[in-house]
Design a protein around this motif. Structure first.
Motif, PDB file in Angstrom:
ATOM      1  N   PHE A  51       0.756  -1.137  -0.033  1.00  0.00           N
ATOM      2  CA  PHE A  51       0.131  -0.211   0.092  1.00  0.00           C
ATOM      3  C   PHE A  51       0.807   1.391   0.119  1.00  0.00           C
ATOM      4  CE2 PHE A  51      -3.300   2.555   2.331  1.00  0.00           C
ATOM      5  CZ  PHE A  51      -4.144   2.754   1.043  1.00  0.00           C
ATOM      6  N   PRO A 126      -2.726  -3.994   3.223  1.00  0.00           N
ATOM      7  CA  PRO A 126      -3.255  -2.817   3.362  1.00  0.00           C
ATOM      8  C   PRO A 126      -4.597  -2.863   4.242  1.00  0.00           C
ATOM      9  CG  PRO A 126      -3.193  -3.709   0.929  1.00  0.00           C
ATOM     10  CD  PRO A 126      -2.560  -4.798   1.927  1.00  0.00           C
TER      11      PRO A 126
ATOM     12  N   GLN B  63       3.420   2.354   8.383  1.00  0.00           N
ATOM     13  CA  GLN B  63       2.992   2.957   7.097  1.00  0.00           C
ATOM     14  C   GLN B  63       2.255   4.059   7.350  1.00  0.00           C
ATOM     15  OE1 GLN B  63       1.523  -0.133   4.367  1.00  0.00           O
ATOM     16  NE2 GLN B  63       2.646  -1.934   5.574  1.00  0.00           N
TER      17      GLN B  63
END
Lengths: 171, 104
Positions: A51, A126, B63
């Protein structure tokens, strides 16, 4: 196999970043910046963050670099700017920063080598990212939205004044 | 979950090298556009370190930090490029040193 790909991508990223910093022509530097960003996206993919890799390509290489390109084209930098850039970039200027960065790099190598870190863990899909982003990090998402709105207003304000001054100059 | 073969030290070293290349660029260049590009490289190096740390612990937080860096970079570039246009308009140059005096 993965390891070889990782080292190739890393070499490409570092070489392209070095070329970005040393180019004289802004448009050429931007193209090298795209290459560096794509190489970093490959590294993200190999680190098990697909992602983040997709976002790197879509937002960085897609949106941010195009924004740079718009401004470079608006400023209409020609051959004159390249000769001026060459004047600004004397070879002697690199010595001080090179020494400073070499010292920092040496410290970084020492710190990383003296700690036992091991392999780079496991991939994160993700789904897990989305769940955390709109779960515990919801406030951060809202704050990012506010920041982007403020940037939009600021960019509009600065750009509008630029265009108005231009128009007055032309008439 | 399969574990990744990439050694963590090397990822961190690459992030460090990229950061320092950007840092040297910020120190040396005088053109604002190249300064901003160097800043982008530095931000990418930070993002790489965050993503590597997230993968190390197998958690999504790395992330998410990268995404916040992305949002910050987008906001910074939008405002900074507006300032670049103003700099070019007022001083007819892209040299950052031209704007070293703070009088409107």
């Amino acid at each position: 196999m993965e390891l070889t790909l990782f080292y190739i991508a890393a070499a490409v990223a570092i070489a392209a970043a070095a070329l970005v910093v040393t180019r004289l022509n802004a448009a050429h530097a931007l193209v090298w910046l795209v290459v560096a960003l794509l190489a970093i996206a490959v590294i993200f993919f190999l680190l098990g963050a697909p992602f983040a890799a997709a976002l790197e390509i879509v937002i960085y290489a897609g949106a941010i670099v195009v924004l740079f390109l718009f401004v470079v084209m608006m400023l209409n930098l020609g051959r004159r700017s390249i000769t001026r850039e060459r004047l600004w970039l004397e070879p002697g200027m690199w010595i001080g920063p090179a020494i400073l960065t070499a010292i920092l790099f040496g410290e970084m190598i020492f710190l990383i080598a003296s700690s036992d870190t091991g392999d780079a863990g496991s991939p994160v899909g993700p789904k897990a990212v989305g769940e955390a982003l709109f779960g515990q990090y919801l406030l951060a998402v809202e704050l990012a939205a506010m920041l982007l709105l403020a940037a939009l207003v600021g960019a509009y304000h600065l750009g509008r004044r630029y265009l108005r001054d231009r128009r007055e100059e032309a008439s | 979950m399969t574990s990744l073969a990439v050694p963590m030290e090397h990822v961190l070293l690459i992030a460090a090298v990229l950061f320092l290349i950007g840092f040297a660029g910020v120190l040396v260049r005088r053109n604002v556009i190249f300064l901003l590009m160097s800043l982008e490289i530095m931000m990418n190096a930070c993002g790489l370190a965050f993503v590597a740390a997230g993968a190390k612990w197998g958690q999504p937080d790395g992330q998410i930090m990268f995404m916040l860096i992305l949002a910050i970079a987008a906001a910074e570039v939008a405002v900074a490029l507006g300032l670049v246009l103003q700099l070019e308009r007022r001083f007819d140059t892209l040299d950052v040193d031209a704007a070293s005096e703070l009088n409107g």
